[in-house]
Design a protein around this motif. Structure first.
Motif, PDB file in Angstrom:
ATOM      1  N   ASN A 196       0.818  -1.211   0.000  1.00 41.83           N
ATOM      2  CA  ASN A 196       0.000   0.000   0.000  1.00 41.83           C
ATOM      3  C   ASN A 196       0.852   1.262   0.000  1.00 41.83           C
ATOM      4  O   ASN A 196       0.450   2.285  -0.555  1.00 41.83           O
ATOM      5  CB  ASN A 196      -0.926   0.001   1.220  1.00 41.83           C
ATOM      6  N   ARG A 197       2.037   1.179   0.639  1.00 41.88           N
ATOM      7  CA  ARG A 197       2.889   2.361   0.671  1.00 41.88           C
ATOM      8  C   ARG A 197       3.319   2.766  -0.731  1.00 41.88           C
ATOM      9  O   ARG A 197       3.525   3.953  -1.018  1.00 41.88           O
ATOM     10  CB  ARG A 197       4.107   2.102   1.564  1.00 41.88           C
ATOM     11  N   SER A 198       3.456   1.802  -1.625  1.00 38.59           N
ATOM     12  CA  SER A 198       3.821   2.130  -3.003  1.00 38.59           C
ATOM     13  C   SER A 198       2.682   2.834  -3.732  1.00 38.59           C
ATOM     14  O   SER A 198       2.879   3.380  -4.808  1.00 38.59           O
ATOM     15  CB  SER A 198       4.202   0.853  -3.762  1.00 38.59           C
ATOM     16  N   ARG A 199       1.495   2.824  -3.117  1.00 37.83           N
ATOM     17  CA  ARG A 199       0.334   3.459  -3.738  1.00 37.83           C
ATOM     18  C   ARG A 199       0.125   4.893  -3.261  1.00 37.83           C
ATOM     19  O   ARG A 199      -0.863   5.522  -3.639  1.00 37.83           O
ATOM     20  CB  ARG A 199      -0.926   2.641  -3.440  1.00 37.83           C
ATOM     21  N   THR A 200       1.002   5.399  -2.402  1.00 40.99           N
ATOM     22  CA  THR A 200       0.863   6.786  -1.984  1.00 40.99           C
ATOM     23  C   THR A 200       0.921   7.682  -3.214  1.00 40.99           C
ATOM     24  O   THR A 200       1.810   7.545  -4.062  1.00 40.99           O
ATOM     25  CB  THR A 200       1.967   7.169  -0.991  1.00 40.99           C
ATOM     26  N   ASN A 201      -0.034   8.576  -3.305  1.00 38.98           N
ATOM     27  CA  ASN A 201      -0.167   9.317  -4.558  1.00 38.98           C
ATOM     28  C   ASN A 201      -1.130  10.485  -4.347  1.00 38.98           C
ATOM     29  O   ASN A 201      -1.788  10.590  -3.312  1.00 38.98           O
ATOM     30  CB  ASN A 201      -0.707   8.378  -5.653  1.00 38.98           C
ATOM     31  N   VAL A 202      -1.171  11.348  -5.318  1.00 37.95           N
ATOM     32  CA  VAL A 202      -2.184  12.390  -5.409  1.00 37.95           C
ATOM     33  C   VAL A 202      -2.881  12.213  -6.748  1.00 37.95           C
ATOM     34  O   VAL A 202      -2.226  12.224  -7.802  1.00 37.95           O
ATOM     35  CB  VAL A 202      -1.578  13.802  -5.303  1.00 37.95           C
ATOM     36  N   VAL A 203      -4.194  12.014  -6.713  1.00 35.83           N
ATOM     37  CA  VAL A 203      -4.949  11.671  -7.925  1.00 35.83           C
ATOM     38  C   VAL A 203      -6.108  12.647  -8.095  1.00 35.83           C
ATOM     39  O   VAL A 203      -6.793  12.983  -7.116  1.00 35.83           O
ATOM     40  CB  VAL A 203      -5.484  10.220  -7.861  1.00 35.83           C
TER      41      VAL A 203
END
Length: 595
Positions: A196-203
């Motif tokens: 899940n940490r690899s999914r940190t993002n701004v969308v």
């Protein structure tokens, strides 16, 4: 030949045997309301059974349809081509339910989980203890576990935890699942966090109608701090700002990100009392605190640096000094509890025991340690000995000596940690954003005759539900809500609420797993009985005439609001006494709640 088309026979099925009984028109309004709600609840439980039956049917279909391709496909090997038997079978499920392929895959995964991965939990679905949304959620949250022995333990803990939780929300079921996985399979929980940490993002997503959505994915504590910072900025608007709280938060976040001024929208500069200067905003943001609670063993001894402990009675979380290490990002506060044996699942806390982050839910021990190591973190001991009478060991020192209405900081933190959220079922307001409420009303004139400021009588309620409980029923006590808090013979804390139409639901304190030390403690008030009124049931009469209860309340008006309030509180005491009698009888007949 089987067909999914044509008219359904369900409309002709007699569902009264499952509790779906239509109330008669001859009953009073309250009786009809209770009857229709019971009808709706029975139908909801029926949906659970039917969904379990649906998953069972899909599972049996899969076993037969995929028998010739062997165990490798049944175990979920990725499809090889368009005509792969697994792919074709999933498409048949999609056709049968007229759903997209993705949804069909999800149904297949849930069917396999019900049959093989979580059979004990699926029995709760069959029996209507949990609903389809809850089962879907726990299947998703346990999908990361792949060791068969660990999975069996997870299933057993889930079946026990969900089965004993009482009346809970889907999000509460998710938190139970996360806690069980974090406790039983530390490696799986770490894998999920890393993924899940690899999914940190701004969308950004287009919402249509001229709107867009900006989603920020970050660590739980950072997202909580960011939300509180935006809220602190938005609260600077004056009372005449016409926007809703959500609209103000949206405008505040956009203004902060774009580095443009955030202003009040009242439109009257002459009378505007907004506090939006840089100093005023920084002062509010410096007071932001997020709270985490864990066992003390998590922070001992190797990786976590030593931090000074603070006595809870010297000041609670809300008393944190803005200059004591908290900057404009706020404070991340950990409250470790002294360890003791017994009460948990598993019973003995250790360095892998999960913690709890207010407003989020269970977090791993590793994340707790990382939170405690932040330069802006304050670590305070939550010492239960602060509550105990040194002579007899009973919970006694729970209120401030100068004001028996106000709890000590230790009791304040303990109550919020124990319940986690507002105690009205379905409300997810974080406990540290709630008010503490005396369940049995505190008597300001004669405290000894009212509800005590004690662990057995104080729980968190959000502002909305606190006001409903306090003010509803001012004219007719039976129209109001009656809440309760009690501790069963096993030391488990329960709350319940009875609505004005006589609908009662019970819920277990969500975070008692976090505080196993409470199981063996007792307070001085445990088992005290309320004195019921002789007249303890609503006695509705024909329309246009007041009931005896209404006449009695009207008579108290001659004594003013204080007399009316006293009668309302007496009414509630009588209802609590009757509910307690029903629980005790049910416990003798069928064991502890939920019934």
């Amino acid at each position: 030949m089987a067909s999914t088309d044509g008219a359904s026979a369900w409309g002709r099925v007699d569902c009264s045997v499952a509790g779906m009984i239509v109330p008669g028109d001859e009953a009073g309004v309250d009786a009809q309301c209770r009857g229709w709600m019971a009808f709706a609840v029975a139908a909801h439980r029926g949906q659970s059974f039917l969904y379990w039956s649906q998953l069972r049917g899909i599972g049996e279909f899969l076993d037969l349809a995929l028998a010739e391709v062997g165990a490798q496909v049944h175990d979920g090997v990725a499809e090889r081509d368009l005509l792969d038997p697994w792919t074709v079978t999933v498409e048949e499920v999609a056709i049968g339910f007229a759903v997209p392929t993705g949804r069909a895959r999800a149904l297949v995964a849930e069917a396999m989980a019900a049959a093989d991965r979580l059979p004990g939990t699926s029995e709760l679905l069959r029996d209507g203890v949990i609903d389809p949304d809850m089962f879907t959620t726990v299947v998703d949250r346990t999908d990361i576990v792949d060791d068969p022995q660990i999975l069996a333990a997870v299933d057993a803990d889930l079946a026990s935890g969900l089965g004993k939780a009482g009346h809970i929300s889907v999000r509460a079921a998710r938190r139970i699942a996360d806690r069980v996985v974090a406790r039983r399979d530390v490696d799986a929980d770490r894998r999920r966090r890393d993924k899940n940490r690899s999914r940190t993002n701004v969308v950004h997503r287009d919402r249509g109608e001229g709107l867009g959505a900006l989603t920020i994915t970050a660590d739980a504590e950072e997202s909580r701090l960011a939300l509180e910072a935006v809220t602190a900025l938005a609260k600077g608007c004056c009372p005449n700002d016409p926007r809703t709280p959500g609209q103000r938060r949206s405008a505040a976040a956009i203004a902060r990100l774009r580095r443009v001024p955030f202003t009040c929208a009242c439109g009257d500069e002459a009378t505007c009392t907004a506090t939006l200067s840089d100093d005023e905003v920084s002062e509010r943001q410096a007071r932001i605190v997020i709270h985490a609670v864990c066992q003390k063993s998590i922070l001992e001894p190797e990786n976590a640096p030593e931090k000074p402990a603070h006595n809870d009675d010297a000041g609670g979380a809300d008393d944190a000094d803005p200059d004591s290490g908290a900057d404009s990002r706020g404070v991340a506060e950990c409250r470790p509890c002294a360890d003791s044996a017994g009460g948990g699942e598993p019973a003995e806390p250790d360095r892998d025991t999960p913690g709890y982050l207010d407003g989020h839910g269970p977090i791993s021990a590793e994340q707790i340690r990382r939170l405690a190591e932040r330069p802006d973190a304050l670590v305070r001991d939550l010492d239960l000995d602060n509550l105990l009478d040194p002579d007899d060991g009973l919970i006694d020192r729970t209120y401030q000596e100068a004001d028996p209405y106000r709890p000590t900081a230790t009791l304040d933190a303990l109550v919020r940690a124990l319940f986690g959220t507002c105690t009205i079922p379905g409300c997810e307001r974080a406990a540290w954003n709630c008010q503490l409420d005396h369940v049995e009303e505190f008597d300001q004139v004669c405290p000894a005759t009212g509800g005590p400021t004690c662990l057995c009588n104080v729980d968190p309620k959000c502002l909305k539900h606190h006001q409903i409980k306090t003010h509803l029923g001012a004219q007719r006590p039976q129209d109001g809500w009656v809440d309760e808090l009690w501790v069963d013979d096993s030391g488990v804390f329960w709350t319940s609420v009875t609505t004005g139409h006589g609908i009662t639901v019970d819920s277990r304190a969500e975070n008692q797993w976090l505080l196993p030390q409470l199981t063996g403690l007792r307070c001085r008030h445990r088992g005290s009985a309320a004195t019921p009124l002789a007249e303890s049931q609503p006695d509705h009469t024909i329309e246009g005439r007041r009931s005896t209860t209404e006449n009695r309340v009207a008579e108290t008006r001659g004594g003013g609001r204080q007399a009316a309030t006293a009668y309302k509180h007496a009414w509630r005491k009588s209802v609590r006494a009757k509910n307690r009698e029903l629980r005790e009888q049910a416990a003798r007949d069928a064991g502890p709640p939920p019934f």
